[in-house]
Design a protein around this motif. Sequence first.
Motif, PDB file in Angstrom:
ATOM      1  N   ASN A 155       0.722  -1.206   0.000  1.00  0.00           N
ATOM      2  CA  ASN A 155       0.015   0.064   0.134  1.00  0.00           C
ATOM      3  C   ASN A 155       0.836   1.385   0.100  1.00  0.00           C
ATOM      4  N   ASN A 156       2.099   1.019  -0.809  1.00  0.00           N
ATOM      5  CA  ASN A 156       2.608   2.416  -0.993  1.00  0.00           C
ATOM      6  C   ASN A 156       2.520   3.058  -2.329  1.00  0.00           C
ATOM      7  N   LEU A 157       2.614   4.396  -2.327  1.00  0.00           N
ATOM      8  CA  LEU A 157       2.703   5.079  -3.745  1.00  0.00           C
ATOM      9  C   LEU A 157       3.876   5.511  -3.967  1.00  0.00           C
ATOM     10  N   TYR A 158       4.411   5.579  -5.082  1.00  0.00           N
ATOM     11  CA  TYR A 158       5.572   6.213  -5.578  1.00  0.00           C
ATOM     12  C   TYR A 158       5.330   7.113  -6.806  1.00  0.00           C
ATOM     13  N   LYS A 159       6.199   8.060  -6.807  1.00  0.00           N
ATOM     14  CA  LYS A 159       6.036   8.818  -8.227  1.00  0.00           C
ATOM     15  C   LYS A 159       7.814   9.054  -8.520  1.00  0.00           C
ATOM     16  N   LEU A 160       8.031   8.433  -9.618  1.00  0.00           N
ATOM     17  CA  LEU A 160       9.629   8.564  -9.978  1.00  0.00           C
ATOM     18  C   LEU A 160       9.706   9.163 -11.392  1.00  0.00           C
ATOM     19  N   ASN A 161      11.029   9.840 -11.508  1.00  0.00           N
ATOM     20  CA  ASN A 161      11.459  10.339 -12.819  1.00  0.00           C
ATOM     21  C   ASN A 161      11.483   9.468 -13.867  1.00  0.00           C
ATOM     22  N   ALA A 162      10.786   9.673 -14.840  1.00  0.00           N
ATOM     23  CA  ALA A 162      10.668   8.278 -15.977  1.00  0.00           C
ATOM     24  C   ALA A 162      12.096   8.256 -16.428  1.00  0.00           C
ATOM     25  N   LYS A 163      12.909   9.248 -16.585  1.00  0.00           N
ATOM     26  CA  LYS A 163      14.141   9.170 -17.284  1.00  0.00           C
ATOM     27  C   LYS A 163      15.133   8.404 -16.405  1.00  0.00           C
ATOM     28  N   THR A 164      15.237   8.950 -15.295  1.00  0.00           N
ATOM     29  CA  THR A 164      16.273   8.394 -14.252  1.00  0.00           C
ATOM     30  C   THR A 164      16.003   7.532 -13.166  1.00  0.00           C
ATOM     31  N   GLY A 165      14.575   7.329 -13.104  1.00  0.00           N
ATOM     32  CA  GLY A 165      14.207   6.396 -12.088  1.00  0.00           C
ATOM     33  C   GLY A 165      14.133   6.916 -10.572  1.00  0.00           C
ATOM     34  N   THR A 166      14.669   7.992 -10.300  1.00  0.00           N
ATOM     35  CA  THR A 166      14.606   8.808  -9.013  1.00  0.00           C
ATOM     36  C   THR A 166      13.353   9.042  -8.459  1.00  0.00           C
ATOM     37  N   ILE A 167      13.213   8.653  -7.019  1.00  0.00           N
ATOM     38  CA  ILE A 167      11.904   8.554  -6.407  1.00  0.00           C
ATOM     39  C   ILE A 167      11.876  10.222  -6.318  1.00  0.00           C
ATOM     40  N   VAL A 168      10.672  10.735  -6.498  1.00  0.00           N
ATOM     41  CA  VAL A 168      10.132  12.096  -6.271  1.00  0.00           C
ATOM     42  C   VAL A 168       9.491  12.254  -5.068  1.00  0.00           C
ATOM     43  N   VAL A 169       8.570  11.435  -4.852  1.00  0.00           N
ATOM     44  CA  VAL A 169       7.489  11.595  -4.054  1.00  0.00           C
ATOM     45  C   VAL A 169       7.106  10.065  -3.430  1.00  0.00           C
ATOM     46  N   GLN A 170       6.741   9.965  -2.267  1.00  0.00           N
ATOM     47  CA  GLN A 170       5.965   8.679  -1.881  1.00  0.00           C
ATOM     48  C   GLN A 170       5.230   8.855  -0.902  1.00  0.00           C
ATOM     49  N   ARG A 171       4.363   7.947  -0.509  1.00  0.00           N
ATOM     50  CA  ARG A 171       3.167   8.009   0.590  1.00  0.00           C
ATOM     51  C   ARG A 171       2.788   6.517   0.868  1.00  0.00           C
ATOM     52  N   ALA A 172       2.463   6.302   2.024  1.00  0.00           N
ATOM     53  CA  ALA A 172       1.711   5.141   2.265  1.00  0.00           C
ATOM     54  C   ALA A 172       0.329   5.363   2.735  1.00  0.00           C
ATOM     55  N   LEU A 173      -0.399   4.283   2.264  1.00  0.00           N
ATOM     56  CA  LEU A 173      -2.133   4.538   2.307  1.00  0.00           C
ATOM     57  C   LEU A 173      -2.447   3.615   3.245  1.00  0.00           C
ATOM     58  N   GLY A 174      -1.774   3.056   4.004  1.00  0.00           N
ATOM     59  CA  GLY A 174      -2.276   2.068   5.147  1.00  0.00           C
ATOM     60  C   GLY A 174      -1.557   0.749   5.123  1.00  0.00           C
ATOM     61  N   LEU A 175      -1.811   0.139   6.226  1.00  0.00           N
ATOM     62  CA  LEU A 175      -1.440  -1.341   6.458  1.00  0.00           C
ATOM     63  C   LEU A 175      -1.954  -2.405   5.271  1.00  0.00           C
ATOM     64  N   PRO A 176      -1.025  -3.289   4.910  1.00  0.00           N
ATOM     65  CA  PRO A 176      -1.714  -4.321   4.037  1.00  0.00           C
ATOM     66  C   PRO A 176      -2.028  -5.412   4.928  1.00  0.00           C
ATOM     67  N   VAL A 177      -2.978  -6.137   4.079  1.00  0.00           N
ATOM     68  CA  VAL A 177      -3.456  -7.437   4.698  1.00  0.00           C
ATOM     69  C   VAL A 177      -2.504  -8.474   4.525  1.00  0.00           C
ATOM     70  N   LEU A 178      -2.212  -9.173   5.863  1.00  0.00           N
ATOM     71  CA  LEU A 178      -1.502 -10.554   5.742  1.00  0.00           C
ATOM     72  C   LEU A 178      -2.215 -11.527   5.106  1.00  0.00           C
ATOM     73  N   SER A 179      -1.507 -12.249   4.139  1.00  0.00           N
ATOM     74  CA  SER A 179      -1.834 -13.511   3.249  1.00  0.00           C
ATOM     75  C   SER A 179      -2.466 -14.462   4.347  1.00  0.00           C
ATOM     76  N   ALA A 180      -1.679 -14.235   5.418  1.00  0.00           N
ATOM     77  CA  ALA A 180      -2.124 -15.484   6.486  1.00  0.00           C
ATOM     78  C   ALA A 180      -3.510 -15.533   6.700  1.00  0.00           C
ATOM     79  N   ASP A 181      -4.146 -14.197   6.608  1.00  0.00           N
ATOM     80  CA  ASP A 181      -5.530 -14.068   6.990  1.00  0.00           C
ATOM     81  C   ASP A 181      -6.446 -14.435   5.666  1.00  0.00           C
ATOM     82  N   LEU A 182      -5.806 -14.730   4.610  1.00  0.00           N
ATOM     83  CA  LEU A 182      -6.694 -15.132   3.624  1.00  0.00           C
ATOM     84  C   LEU A 182      -6.596 -16.576   3.109  1.00  0.00           C
ATOM     85  N   ASP A 183      -5.813 -17.514   3.909  1.00  0.00           N
ATOM     86  CA  ASP A 183      -5.605 -18.833   3.281  1.00  0.00           C
ATOM     87  C   ASP A 183      -5.461 -18.939   2.085  1.00  0.00           C
TER      88      ASP A 183
END
Length: 1617
Positions: free
Chosen positions: A100-128
């Motif tokens: 649940n992480n978001l990233y914005k990267l420069n398309a030429k260099t791959g440099t991360i410009v901005v990032q943001r976390a949107l919340g906890l992910p769900v553990l696959s252990a809960d999903l069987d």
Amino acid sequence: MSRFLSIAVVLAAIFSSFINNVEALGLTDTITWGGDNSRTGYQNNHNMDPAVVGSPTFGQIFKTTLPGLYMGVKEQIFSQPLVYTAPDGVQYVYIATTQNNLYKLNAKTGTIVVQRALGLPVLSADLDCGDISPFVGVTGTGVIDPETGTWYMVTKTYADQTLVGVAQGRPAGRQILHAVSIDNLSERPNFPVDLEGTAARNNPARIFNGGIHHQRPGLLHSGKYIYAGFGSHCVKFNFTGWIMGWDKTTGRIVERYTTLGEGTTKDVSGGSLWMSGGAITSDDKGSMFFSTGNGHASQLDQVPVSGRNPPSALEEAVVHMNIAEDGSLKVVDFWMPWEKKQLDGDDNDLGTTPIELLPNQFACGDVKRIGVVTGKTGKTYWLNMDNLGGYRNGPNKLDAVLQTYENANSVYAGAGVYPLEGGYIYINVIRYPTVVFKFSCTNGVPSFIKVADSPTNNAYTLGVGHGTVTSLNDQPGTGLVWTSDVNNGNLRIYKAIPENGLMVQLQSFNIPDTPKFTRPVFGDGRAYVGSLAGLLYGFGSPVNAPLNCTATIQFGSLELNTSSASRVVTCQAKTALVVANITLSGNANFILSGLPTTSIQLGNGGIFTFQAAFKPFEVGPLSSDIIITTSGATGYSTTTPVALRGNGESASPLLQINPRLLSFAGAVTGAAPDGIEQSVLINNLGNAPLVISDIGFSTVGNGGPFSPGDVTSQGTKIGAFTFIGLPEAIPAQSSATVRVNFDTSHSGSFAAFGQIISNGGTDLLRVVGVSGDAPIGLVEFQSEDGTRWIKYTPGMSFSFGNVTENTTRSLKLRITNTVGPEGAALVLTVSKPPFGQLTIIGAANSVDLAEGTRLVPGESMNATLFCAVPKSQWNLDPTPGYAEWTLNTNDNTGKQVIQFECLGVAEQSAPLQSNSDQARYRYIGCYLENNPGRQLSNQYYGAADNTIPKCTDACAKAGAIFCGTQYHRECWGGRTIPLQKVPEINCNFDCTGALFQTCGGNGEGVGAGRSYISLFADINQYNPNGTIPTSSASPPGTSNTAIPAPTGGPVVNPGVGTYGSVGCYTEATTGRALPNGFAMPAGSRAVGTCIAGCASKNYLYAGLEYGQECWCGNALGTGSVPAPSGECRVPCANNASEYCGGSSRLNIYRAGTLLSSTSIAQTSTRSDIQSSTIATQTSSLESSTSHSLTTLSSSTTSGYTQASSSTTSGSSRSSEASMESSTTTTQQSASPTQTRPSVKQTVGAYVFQGCYTEAASGRALSAKSYFNDMMTLEMCAMACAGFQWFGVEYKRECYCGNALNPGSGLAANQADCNLLCPGDPTTLCGAGVRLQMYKLTSQSSTSIFSTSSSLGSVTTLSISSPTTIVSTDTLSSSIVTTTTPPTTTITSISTSTTTSTSSSLVASSSTATSSSTAVSVSTGDTSSSTASATISLSSLSSTSSSTSSNSASSTTPSSTVSSPTTVQTSSTLGTTTASTTSKKSTSVSSSSRVPLYTGPPVTSQGNVNFTYYSCVSEPSTGKLLPRQIENNATMTIDRCLSVCSQYQYAGVEYGRECWCGNTINFNGNNAVTPGKNVSDTQCNFQCPGNSSQFCGAGSRINLYWFDLQKTIRDIDVTLKL
């Protein structure tokens, strides 16, 4: 003039604004899955020049590591990156991950410009489900709206964002809609939006649950709205498909559509939208298209159904919907394969790929729009998108589609599409080459002919990606096919036009951890691929070439074998360099001349030239690239490409057959009554008409002899093949499609050869086919010792046997296709191995026996599984491990869930128990010692060779009850248990004599620096109840007496359930340490009650303060820090043997701290306050009564009280005692009836109001909600404390409020509420869109017991608060006691004026207007403390005094007890109350010691965790419960319930078999006769380990359910003894 000038200025401004907006989108952007809403993946706008891509200059230009590292695991990229040019003119790549992480990267260099976390992910252990593991966050590709610069996506997360790293369970899962700015990734107004609890518009009984649903498909942006599709995980839970639509600005939900609509019940699953991560399609003119997976509704049978009359259950379907102006959807057309039911049974989803809308170049005749979709069977279907075909509307009730082609294996990838140069389709097949089809339009009939394959196979396992094709601005000859794959060359690039039946590969790149089902994404001359290792790869070509050369040279069209004039190629150096080499790549249709013979030295600005000419040898667009290699140019690339393009033509007719080989492989004899068809193209590549002079056939070989064949009404037949549509002439630059039908009615290998002679040459066609018996799958698993193979049969479990801790055992699963040599291949249509799951059993990888595996006759393949038991302490009980492998094949056996079991065993030290191989000294945990003072006061030795066996041996010789290892080398023992149990992590010292054994420790974290001891207890002298088992002999020097309480009075309760003590803490500096208060019931203020209350609301922490306050929370408040344990010294108000904090000090308990750090089960201790119901039943033919008496037995263990209970159903078998009054005769009771659910009239202070409907819109109660898979009415009441109303719906959903919302009212049919509460199957918890509704009453009262007749009249006696403890010595009623095994004594009651009916235990109601009634209850055994209590009820006021003595009907009064009520309690160590039968109205039972029970066996009513349900018959096939844990000759009910403590259900049958599980499978393995509740008399096998109990019978199981709410439910009178 000024007026026109102002208009010009305005127009200029508008034009400028328009240009800016266009630039913001960017001509080379990718803002949705596949590039556009057609989903074909054809993209002409990314400057992908084959001359550059195929050159050495094209390669990896960056590799960016994403920083996400949740729980130590790198994030994964399953959703496709998007590429967008922002208003600043810079192109960026946008990425969303499974964390649940978001990233914005420069398309030429791959440099991360901005990032943001949107919340906890769900553990696959809960999903069987391990398909995406270990986390699920964003998995569906989002979409960018260029008008607003907004990026939309859906996250899967948890409701509680504070429980980091915790598997919160599926009910806590949520699906959240997000809309973020492309500039800084901030949330747009009105977002996010939670979808939880949304009711489907077309089937309101279906409620959306974010925990079970999976948002895998790419999002669709259509006008003002965004749409998302949903399925499930691993085809588990309710895998019904959903489409949610919302307004892109306001976030308002405009559509909530389910693929199983009106007329399907909510328990039926099907129609998932997943499409292997593909996206919902649209024509951008108001239509939406998608494909769905298998299902179980199956509304359509064999009768054809028009596509314009769709069913409400759209499973295995392609669906066409209209998007209305308001965003709502309506089905307007559908198509469903004719073999839909067979596809369902084999889990062969149609919807493994998206339905793609082909470009208009593929239009033919009246068919203007063609779509293509491929399913898991491998069949590719071409559909008329304006008339999809419905169901069974084709010839012979088959499919009414344009064309079908059956590939060699399953397909999970959307087709690649190239609309230029005649049109091509590319299908990526699992484990086989990519198949290339050429489009043809003959006489207005479209067809797609297989013409080529890729030169290499795709990956063996799932994962080859969706087809993707680029071109350079739609120029013919520039097409490139891009294939991503999980194995081999992970990114492969081919020419779009195959040569000689094969695709031509230009490039290949290895990308480790390439995700399955992915496709490359494009920007400006660059391609991007994500990985499962948190990496984004960028590919492109350096733009700084050292030479400026002539641009692409176009030679135009030229007749075959003629040469063009030479064209000059001029190159100028940008810097000083050396021209080392000039070569020509590609085909030989171009000629270079005037090349330098040696290397050329050029200065800056230097020029050289050479010539190029075109001489075509084949027809069609042709291309080659000149590659100029240079050296010595620092900072520049080493090569410069020059593109050459031309078109070959033939003035004469030119015959070509494509393909020249047609193969029918793997056909099943008799499976296709009308045969199997493929097509071949007869092409005229010339510019003059082609005339065919002869067509001949042979079954011998290429050389003939040839004959005309047999002409039939269908076509020309030769052997097993029929050729349909053979042409006589073909116009210039045209094709004719010939259909070839293979007759599969007979087994064997067949071949035919066709020769065509024409004025354009002669060509040969070869056709081969194999038809055989259906495949037969054999599944086997190695025996525990690996020496033999065990055949799988449905319902069985494969076992690893006993595996010692800190070791691993690996065994193989084998699948074989046992059909004869000419049979069909066996295909694994579904294969979900236990890979990467949180269990001791797992698969070594997800590749072996993966989905799509194909086994030819006689072929076998293996997969390795392991049981890895982690390191643990010695002398622990064995812990079972379980895993399952979901498997389905195409041999019609159906889906199988193969179970695997492993018993992890700990090392055991002498002395052993007399009746088992388990140690007598059981490990009971890590304890704090020297705190100050020492409870274990005897040190037996301190030695360099200290080990656990050495210490337990010393303790046994000394007769110690408790035995501990400490400080690496010391052994201690004694008869008093240490005061405080602590988390296992604090015992961190190895033993001096054994590196892998644990001997105490010095603590970690908050407990660091103190002294801890690894503690063992002699099972013959100690059990968790604090008593000595009567059946065990005493060790030397000891006697069978109760273990004394720890010196010093009250102690810290070590913990309850999974909640363990973490110490004494201060209050917070501001606010509270734990913010949420829980009101413990009066008389129940103790540790167990508080923990139960906090656990019911899923809080992480529970804390007790001031002796009687309970507080809950998920984090400690600021300033709350550990305090000295001496500051938490206030005893609990209702349990003086344990501490409940202090003044501004809390005893804190945390969930999970009593879970062992290993997988070996730890001994747990509970201090739950339990309640019990003693039910009495009599014959239904007579007036009968039953009294519900709340009783408690209390014993002192480790300084705190553990209260236990039992529920005893009286019957003629369970007790011989009887009673009668002075004026009545006794009647024999009937056999007990089976358990049936009932409506609970009161829950605490709440009173049942009825079965209610939901509101007209939204929820009936909307103030608060709570969800739990083990829901009970009591849990809901606690969650809704403070609200006037609560209701339970769908058996697991709890809703609260102070008023009902409009439209909610009593259901017309009160029987609608018919779902059992999962946590209490004796009562009801609503139903679909129906709530079991309760309302708070004005006055709360506590029920003592109830009296009921068989005809339904009820008397309830209640005690009004407050209750005072006084003494009474006058009884006006006769008292008779009966003893129920093993040690519980019940006193029954009757008044002197009542006519009673009798059974084992019975009490009748009173006709007196004023009387005093006493109840005496005692529990115990020969060696435990016994408590007796007497309740005196005075001043009874009855509203009616009529009774019936011997009648089929009776009227029973409703009575209340006036305040005050008096209760007297007394306790006597070592004594119990015996019973005698009394006929005197004033007689009282006497007291004496009760001997060991020797009467007839009875049905045990459970233990502190489990409650008896019923005797249940097994289904005729399969089992009620999935796991057999034990099978031994010492089985007892208590033993089985103990080993099943981690499960929801437990049961014993055949006297010795113990079974556990989390679900009851009454239907078994599709049993003809399902399981059902039967009379208790049918469970009549005595337990071999306790002859006083019944342990089921043959195919009859005594079934128990885990009663989670015993600590808080039915505590009507709590007697703290």
